[in-house]
Design a protein around this motif. Structure first.
Motif, PDB file in Angstrom:
ATOM      1  N   VAL A 112      -2.515   4.825   3.917  1.00  0.00           N
ATOM      2  CA  VAL A 112      -2.565   3.521   3.245  1.00  0.00           C
ATOM      3  C   VAL A 112      -2.368   2.431   4.293  1.00  0.00           C
ATOM      4  N   ASN A 113      -3.209   1.405   4.236  1.00  0.00           N
ATOM      5  CA  ASN A 113      -3.073   0.283   5.152  1.00  0.00           C
ATOM      6  C   ASN A 113      -1.796  -0.497   4.806  1.00  0.00           C
ATOM      7  N   PRO A 114      -0.816  -0.546   5.708  1.00  0.00           N
ATOM      8  CA  PRO A 114       0.453  -1.201   5.413  1.00  0.00           C
ATOM      9  C   PRO A 114       0.433  -2.719   5.601  1.00  0.00           C
ATOM     10  N   LYS A 115      -0.709  -3.281   5.997  1.00  0.00           N
ATOM     11  CA  LYS A 115      -0.792  -4.707   6.306  1.00  0.00           C
ATOM     12  C   LYS A 115      -0.366  -5.554   5.109  1.00  0.00           C
ATOM     13  N   PHE A 116       0.602  -6.421   5.333  1.00  0.00           N
ATOM     14  CA  PHE A 116       1.134  -7.377   4.369  1.00  0.00           C
ATOM     15  C   PHE A 116       1.866  -6.749   3.178  1.00  0.00           C
ATOM     16  N   THR A 117       2.202  -5.459   3.225  1.00  0.00           N
ATOM     17  CA  THR A 117       2.898  -4.847   2.091  1.00  0.00           C
ATOM     18  C   THR A 117       4.272  -5.470   1.863  1.00  0.00           C
ATOM     19  N   SER A 118       4.907  -5.965   2.919  1.00  0.00           N
ATOM     20  CA  SER A 118       6.228  -6.576   2.749  1.00  0.00           C
ATOM     21  C   SER A 118       6.126  -8.020   2.262  1.00  0.00           C
ATOM     22  N   GLN A 119       4.914  -8.580   2.258  1.00  0.00           N
ATOM     23  CA  GLN A 119       4.716  -9.965   1.830  1.00  0.00           C
ATOM     24  C   GLN A 119       3.940 -10.071   0.518  1.00  0.00           C
ATOM     25  N   GLU A 120       3.358  -8.956   0.043  1.00  0.00           N
ATOM     26  CA  GLU A 120       2.543  -8.982  -1.170  1.00  0.00           C
ATOM     27  C   GLU A 120       3.393  -8.689  -2.402  1.00  0.00           C
TER      28      GLU A 120
ATOM     29  N   CYS B 115       1.991  -9.856  -9.063  1.00  0.00           N
ATOM     30  CA  CYS B 115       0.800 -10.715  -9.144  1.00  0.00           C
ATOM     31  C   CYS B 115      -0.125 -10.583  -7.927  1.00  0.00           C
ATOM     32  N   HIS B 116       0.282  -9.812  -6.927  1.00  0.00           N
ATOM     33  CA  HIS B 116      -0.498  -9.523  -5.706  1.00  0.00           C
ATOM     34  C   HIS B 116      -0.672 -10.739  -4.791  1.00  0.00           C
ATOM     35  N   HIS B 117       0.142 -11.767  -4.982  1.00  0.00           N
ATOM     36  CA  HIS B 117       0.116 -12.947  -4.116  1.00  0.00           C
ATOM     37  C   HIS B 117       0.745 -12.577  -2.773  1.00  0.00           C
ATOM     38  N   ILE B 118       0.094 -12.971  -1.672  1.00  0.00           N
ATOM     39  CA  ILE B 118       0.596 -12.669  -0.328  1.00  0.00           C
ATOM     40  C   ILE B 118       1.046 -13.957   0.348  1.00  0.00           C
ATOM     41  N   SER B 119       2.298 -13.956   0.826  1.00  0.00           N
ATOM     42  CA  SER B 119       2.832 -15.108   1.543  1.00  0.00           C
ATOM     43  C   SER B 119       4.065 -14.689   2.338  1.00  0.00           C
TER      44      SER B 119
ATOM     45  N   LYS C 216      15.688  -9.665   0.362  1.00  0.00           N
ATOM     46  CA  LYS C 216      15.253 -10.144  -0.958  1.00  0.00           C
ATOM     47  C   LYS C 216      13.760 -10.421  -0.936  1.00  0.00           C
ATOM     48  N   PHE C 217      13.108 -10.142  -2.057  1.00  0.00           N
ATOM     49  CA  PHE C 217      11.716 -10.517  -2.239  1.00  0.00           C
ATOM     50  C   PHE C 217      11.659 -11.430  -3.458  1.00  0.00           C
ATOM     51  N   ILE C 218      11.219 -12.655  -3.246  1.00  0.00           N
ATOM     52  CA  ILE C 218      11.075 -13.616  -4.332  1.00  0.00           C
ATOM     53  C   ILE C 218       9.676 -14.213  -4.221  1.00  0.00           C
ATOM     54  N   CYS C 219       8.810 -13.879  -5.164  1.00  0.00           N
ATOM     55  CA  CYS C 219       7.429 -14.354  -5.120  1.00  0.00           C
ATOM     56  C   CYS C 219       7.386 -15.844  -5.409  1.00  0.00           C
ATOM     57  N   GLU C 220       6.782 -16.593  -4.504  1.00  0.00           N
ATOM     58  CA  GLU C 220       6.674 -18.037  -4.697  1.00  0.00           C
ATOM     59  C   GLU C 220       5.617 -18.394  -5.738  1.00  0.00           C
ATOM     60  N   ASN C 221       4.776 -17.414  -6.111  1.00  0.00           N
ATOM     61  CA  ASN C 221       3.714 -17.657  -7.086  1.00  0.00           C
ATOM     62  C   ASN C 221       4.183 -17.395  -8.522  1.00  0.00           C
TER      63      ASN C 221
ATOM     64  N   ILE D  76      11.292 -11.070  -8.658  1.00  0.00           N
ATOM     65  CA  ILE D  76      12.405 -10.829  -7.740  1.00  0.00           C
ATOM     66  C   ILE D  76      12.638  -9.334  -7.645  1.00  0.00           C
ATOM     67  N   ASP D  77      12.809  -8.837  -6.426  1.00  0.00           N
ATOM     68  CA  ASP D  77      13.029  -7.407  -6.202  1.00  0.00           C
ATOM     69  C   ASP D  77      13.642  -7.227  -4.822  1.00  0.00           C
ATOM     70  N   HIS D  78      14.126  -6.038  -4.539  1.00  0.00           N
ATOM     71  CA  HIS D  78      14.557  -5.696  -3.182  1.00  0.00           C
ATOM     72  C   HIS D  78      13.282  -5.562  -2.362  1.00  0.00           C
TER      73      HIS D  78
END
Length: 96
Positions: free
Chosen positions: A41-49, A53-57, A65-70, A74-76
């Motif tokens: 599996v291509n790991p590119k941007f997995t920590s940012q996606e 909602c599949h938004h990458i930033s 912490k992971f908090i989607c700006e879109n 919220i998740d680990h």
């Protein structure tokens, strides 16, 4: 150095020198021997996606912490990245 940079530099160099293709081949061989599948599996941007909602930033990550700006999901960070990898591999996340 007091902050361990010298030790970290050596570790980073040894990781860069590693033969990742050979490691993958060994893992695939052991899995085949055990009757287990191996998926690449291509790991590119997995920590940012965002897994919701599949938004990458880059702004989605705040340390562990992971908090989607879109969408506000919220998740680990590690759990969220594993969900993204599983989705890319067409697998399902199983939790207790």
């Amino acid at each position: 150095m007091a902050n361990g940079q010298s030790a970290k530099r050596g570790l980073n160099r040894s990781i860069s020198d590693a033969s990742w293709g050979e490691l993958f081949s060994k893992i695939a061989w052991l899995a085949l021997k055990s009757g287990k599948p191996v998926l690449s599996v291509n790991p590119k941007f997995t920590s940012q996606e965002c897994s919701a909602c599949h938004h990458i930033s880059k702004a989605n990550r705040d340390g562990e912490k992971f908090i989607c700006e879109n969408c506000g999901h919220i998740d680990h960070a590690d759990t969220q990245a594993s969900r993204t990898i599983l989705r890319r591999a067409n697998l399902k996340f199983v939790s207790k």
